[in-house]
Design a protein around this motif. Structure first.
Motif, mmCIF file in Angstrom:
data_model
loop_
_atom_site.group_PDB
_atom_site.id
_atom_site.type_symbol
_atom_site.label_atom_id
_atom_site.label_comp_id
_atom_site.label_asym_id
_atom_site.label_seq_id
_atom_site.Cartn_x
_atom_site.Cartn_y
_atom_site.Cartn_z
ATOM 1 N N GLU A 86 0.841 -1.207 0.000
ATOM 2 C CA GLU A 86 0.000 0.000 0.000
ATOM 3 C C GLU A 86 0.879 1.261 0.000
ATOM 4 O O GLU A 86 0.581 2.244 -0.676
ATOM 5 N N MET A 87 1.975 1.220 0.747
ATOM 6 C CA MET A 87 2.876 2.376 0.782
ATOM 7 C C MET A 87 3.471 2.630 -0.594
ATOM 8 O O MET A 87 3.593 3.763 -1.056
ATOM 9 N N LEU A 88 3.864 1.537 -1.225
ATOM 10 C CA LEU A 88 4.443 1.643 -2.569
ATOM 11 C C LEU A 88 3.382 2.164 -3.549
ATOM 12 O O LEU A 88 3.644 3.066 -4.353
ATOM 13 N N LEU A 89 2.194 1.604 -3.427
ATOM 14 C CA LEU A 89 1.101 2.025 -4.311
ATOM 15 C C LEU A 89 0.841 3.521 -4.143
ATOM 16 O O LEU A 89 0.686 4.248 -5.124
ATOM 17 N N HIS A 90 0.824 3.973 -2.897
ATOM 18 C CA HIS A 90 0.578 5.380 -2.662
ATOM 19 C C HIS A 90 1.656 6.248 -3.265
ATOM 20 O O HIS A 90 1.375 7.304 -3.827
ATOM 21 N N VAL A 115 3.668 9.356 -9.485
ATOM 22 C CA VAL A 115 3.716 8.951 -10.888
ATOM 23 C C VAL A 115 2.364 9.250 -11.551
ATOM 24 O O VAL A 115 2.264 10.145 -12.395
ATOM 25 N N ALA A 116 1.341 8.532 -11.110
ATOM 26 C CA ALA A 116 0.040 8.686 -11.778
ATOM 27 C C ALA A 116 -0.512 10.098 -11.619
ATOM 28 O O ALA A 116 -1.055 10.668 -12.578
ATOM 29 N N ARG A 169 -2.347 14.959 -14.059
ATOM 30 C CA ARG A 169 -2.597 16.378 -13.780
ATOM 31 C C ARG A 169 -1.867 17.282 -14.771
ATOM 32 O O ARG A 169 -2.396 18.285 -15.205
ATOM 33 N N ASP A 170 -0.626 16.937 -15.092
ATOM 34 C CA ASP A 170 0.197 17.842 -15.898
ATOM 35 C C ASP A 170 0.489 17.325 -17.302
ATOM 36 O O ASP A 170 0.308 18.034 -18.281
ATOM 37 N N LEU A 180 0.625 6.235 -21.861
ATOM 38 C CA LEU A 180 0.372 6.778 -20.516
ATOM 39 C C LEU A 180 -0.949 6.250 -19.980
ATOM 40 O O LEU A 180 -1.043 5.786 -18.845
ATOM 41 N N GLU A 181 -1.953 6.317 -20.828
ATOM 42 C CA GLU A 181 -3.274 5.884 -20.382
ATOM 43 C C GLU A 181 -3.276 4.402 -20.021
ATOM 44 O O GLU A 181 -3.817 4.003 -18.994
ATOM 45 N N ALA A 182 -2.625 3.617 -20.863
ATOM 46 C CA ALA A 182 -2.576 2.175 -20.587
ATOM 47 C C ALA A 182 -1.882 1.932 -19.244
ATOM 48 O O ALA A 182 -2.326 1.111 -18.441
ATOM 49 N N GLY A 183 -0.803 2.665 -18.991
ATOM 50 C CA GLY A 183 -0.080 2.514 -17.724
ATOM 51 C C GLY A 183 -0.949 2.881 -16.539
ATOM 52 O O GLY A 183 -1.030 2.134 -15.561
ATOM 53 N N LEU A 184 -1.628 4.012 -16.629
ATOM 54 C CA LEU A 184 -2.462 4.452 -15.508
ATOM 55 C C LEU A 184 -3.613 3.476 -15.268
ATOM 56 O O LEU A 184 -3.971 3.189 -14.134
ATOM 57 N N THR A 185 -4.180 2.964 -16.357
ATOM 58 C CA THR A 185 -5.278 2.005 -16.205
ATOM 59 C C THR A 185 -4.782 0.737 -15.513
ATOM 60 O O THR A 185 -5.455 0.193 -14.637
ATOM 61 N N ARG A 186 -3.591 0.310 -15.893
ATOM 62 C CA ARG A 186 -3.049 -0.898 -15.256
ATOM 63 C C ARG A 186 -2.791 -0.664 -13.770
ATOM 64 O O ARG A 186 -3.063 -1.511 -12.939
ATOM 65 N N LEU A 187 -2.264 0.520 -13.455
ATOM 66 C CA LEU A 187 -1.998 0.818 -12.047
ATOM 67 C C LEU A 187 -3.310 0.851 -11.255
ATOM 68 O O LEU A 187 -3.390 0.311 -10.149
ATOM 69 N N ALA A 188 -4.334 1.467 -11.850
ATOM 70 C CA ALA A 188 -5.637 1.511 -11.166
ATOM 71 C C ALA A 188 -6.155 0.089 -10.937
ATOM 72 O O ALA A 188 -6.734 -0.214 -9.897
ATOM 73 N N GLY A 189 -5.926 -0.776 -11.922
ATOM 74 C CA GLY A 189 -6.346 -2.177 -11.786
ATOM 75 C C GLY A 189 -5.591 -2.867 -10.652
ATOM 76 O O GLY A 189 -6.172 -3.595 -9.850
#
Ligand SMILES: Nc1nc2c(ncn2[C@@H]2O[C@H](COP(=O)(O)OP(=O)(O)O)[C@@H](O)[C@H]2O)c(=O)[nH]1
Ligand SMILES: [Mg+2]
Length: 508
Positions: A322-326, A332-333, A338-339, A477-486
């Motif tokens: 969880e710490m790593l995820l945060h 990263v995400a 945002r930018d 980028l989108e694929a990466g963020l979607t994977r992280l959210a998953g």
């Protein structure tokens, strides 16, 4: 077994934990490596053909921003490592933050729970955190102490449960602040104590924003839920302390709950973290008989604490991951969403505007070039010694090159060295002067239009290629963020047992 005994026995079972978080941690690390790899394959710094063009500069700036951002990740992760290992090493202990304003009754509640654990034969160890670290002590926490000497103190109840009595988060000297922070980081849940005389001052929760965003459960406890009753005995008014009525408690609990829920939403924390508030009176429970404790709200408190232990243990197990995820979400995400992605969007809009502008240039470049040639044309046609086709071809290319150099400066344009079609039709030479002039002009315009089309096709191709580069980066980028959210969803839904492979069977 009553609620109290069940609660105390429940803390002994803190060993009964799920699988460790190493697979989840590994999956998150692999995610970052893949994401970095994907980014390295999509550069924008030379995506626009002409280095001096505003679009090229904007693309370079975005590219540099992205590289700078990506450059901080490895060091950031390394800094996180000791805290993560600490979390891994105390996976079997639950630490509850006892949070609330001065006089909320934090120390009194900690001491009372300590007495009850002792009464059940459990070992109790008080401690405080001084400049030299953690010091154990025999004496209970100071109650009603003025806040002149703020210190971090607490009590270990049995082997597994630690109550941390905090002297307010943003108070205390700077030296203590880092220490306090570290303890807060290792807390697994929060008991928010709020006095019954003015319960639910949700502004206090602002200090907990970070904890709540780290998904620690929050149990509001309305303390000092007692009041004085006046009785007349033998003509004399006597005050006796009694529990607040069930109706009063219900009202206060509902009020605290709705306000806390609103606050959590405002902080962007999951309202599901909020547990149903309970009301207690340590004073009224002080006789420590089962009936006195039940009436003072302790059965309900024990039941609520027991319900907290399971999710806290689950959090404890997930915590290193969880710490790593945060970290990944915040560093990263977050900045990518945002930018960087809005920056890409702005570039995309600029490139599309450039495409529209190119459409608009059709025939304009040719006409502007023609206007440059025509003044010299009559003299040229009157000169019998001139090599007309060669002269016309040279003038056409020169005029067009001058116009294109200015109008298409943002692109890299190749203009043919020789005209593919000479601007002079062979028949034109035989016509009368006026007809000749008109034919030559028509020929010139046709040649210029061909040159113009050739250039604008190049512009179009370059803009399209640029858009495709932007698109490819954005898709990555989108694929990466979607994977992280998953991965985040699975970490929370399935606990620490995050399957490493994408197609691993779902846990049931
Ligand atoms: N009436 C009443 N007073 C209480 C109760 N619990 C604690 N107090 C009093 O409230 C004051 C503050 O308590 P303390 O535990 O030191 O609060 P802290 O500052 O949050 O640690 C002390 O004077 C306690 O005696 C309670 O249940 N009822
Ligand atoms: Mg205190």
């Amino acid at each position: 077994m009553n609620d109290e005994a069940r609660f105390i026995a429940g803390t002994d079972l803190a060993d009964a934990v799920g699988p460790d978080s190493r697979a989840a941690t590994q999956a998150l690390r692999e995610w970052l490596a893949q994401f970095q790899h994907a980014l390295a394959g999509h550069r924008l710094d030379s995506a626009w053909p002409q280095a001096q063009a505003p679009l090229a500069r904007a693309a370079r700036a975005l590219d540099a921003g992205l590289r700078r951002l990506a450059g901080t990740w490895t060091a950031g992760l390394a800094e996180l490592e000791p805290a993560r290992q600490l979390a891994e090493s105390c996976a079997g202990q639950i630490m509850l933050l006892v949070f609330g304003k001065f006089n909320a009754g934090k120390s009194s509640l900690c001491n009372f729970l300590a007495q009850r654990h002792r009464a059940h034969g459990r070992q109790v160890r008080f401690f405080h955190v001084g400049p030299d670290g953690v010091c154990d002590s025999e004496t209970p926490l100071r109650e009603g102490a003025t806040e002149t000497t703020r210190r971090l103190q607490g009590v270990r109840l049995g082997d597994r449960l630690v109550l941390l009595d905090t002297p307010g988060l943003h108070s205390g000297e700077q030296a203590n602040a880092a220490l306090t922070r570290r303890y807060l980081d290792s807390a697994d849940g929060v008991l928010w104590l709020t006095g019954s005389s003015s319960p639910g001052q949700v502004r206090e929760l602002d200090d907990l924003g970070r904890e709540l965003l780290r998904r620690k459960p929050l149990l509001p406890i309305i303390t000092r839920s007692d009041c004085y009753d006046e009785d007349e005995v033998d003509g004399e008014i006597r005050k006796t302390l009694c529990n607040k009525s069930a109706a009063d408690r219900d009202l206060q609990q509902a009020d605290v709950e709705s306000r806390a829920r609103g606050k959590l939403a405002e902080l962007g924390a999951d309202p599901g973290l909020l547990k149903t508030p309970v009301s207690i009176s340590v004073r009224m429970a002080s006789a420590q008989t089962p009936a006195a404790m039940a009436e003072a709200g302790f059965d309900a408190l024990y039941a609520a604490l027991r319900a907290l232990i399971q999710p806290m243990l689950a959090y404890r197990q997930r915590k290193p991951a969880e710490m790593l995820l945060h970290y990944l979400q915040e560093n990263v995400a977050g900045p990518i969403a945002r930018d960087i992605r809005p920056g890409l969007d702005a570039l995309r809009r600029q490139a599309q505007a450039a495409l529209a502008w190119q459409q608009d240039q059709r025939t304009r470049l040719a006409e502007a070039s023609l206007r440059r040639i025509l003044p010299a044309l009559p003299a040229l046609l009157d000169n019998p010694a001139a090599d007309l086709p060669a002269s016309l071809a040279r003038m056409t290319l020169q005029a067009y090159a001058a116009v294109a150099a200015e109008a298409l400066a943002d692109y890299r344009i190749d203009i043919p060295a020789a005209l593919p079609h000479p601007p002079l039709d062979r028949h034109a030479a035989r016509c009368d002067p006026w007809q000749r002039y008109s034919d030559v002009k028509t020929g010139l315009r046709a040649s210029l239009l061909r040159l113009e089309k050739n250039s604008l096709d190049q512009c179009h191709g370059q803009s399209r290629a640029f858009l495709e580069t932007l698109e490819a980066l954005d898709t990555a980028l989108e694929a990466g963020l979607t994977r992280l959210a998953g991965l985040a969803r699975r970490l929370r839904e399935e606990g620490a047992a995050l399957p490493r492979a994408e197609n691993a069977p779902a846990a049931d």
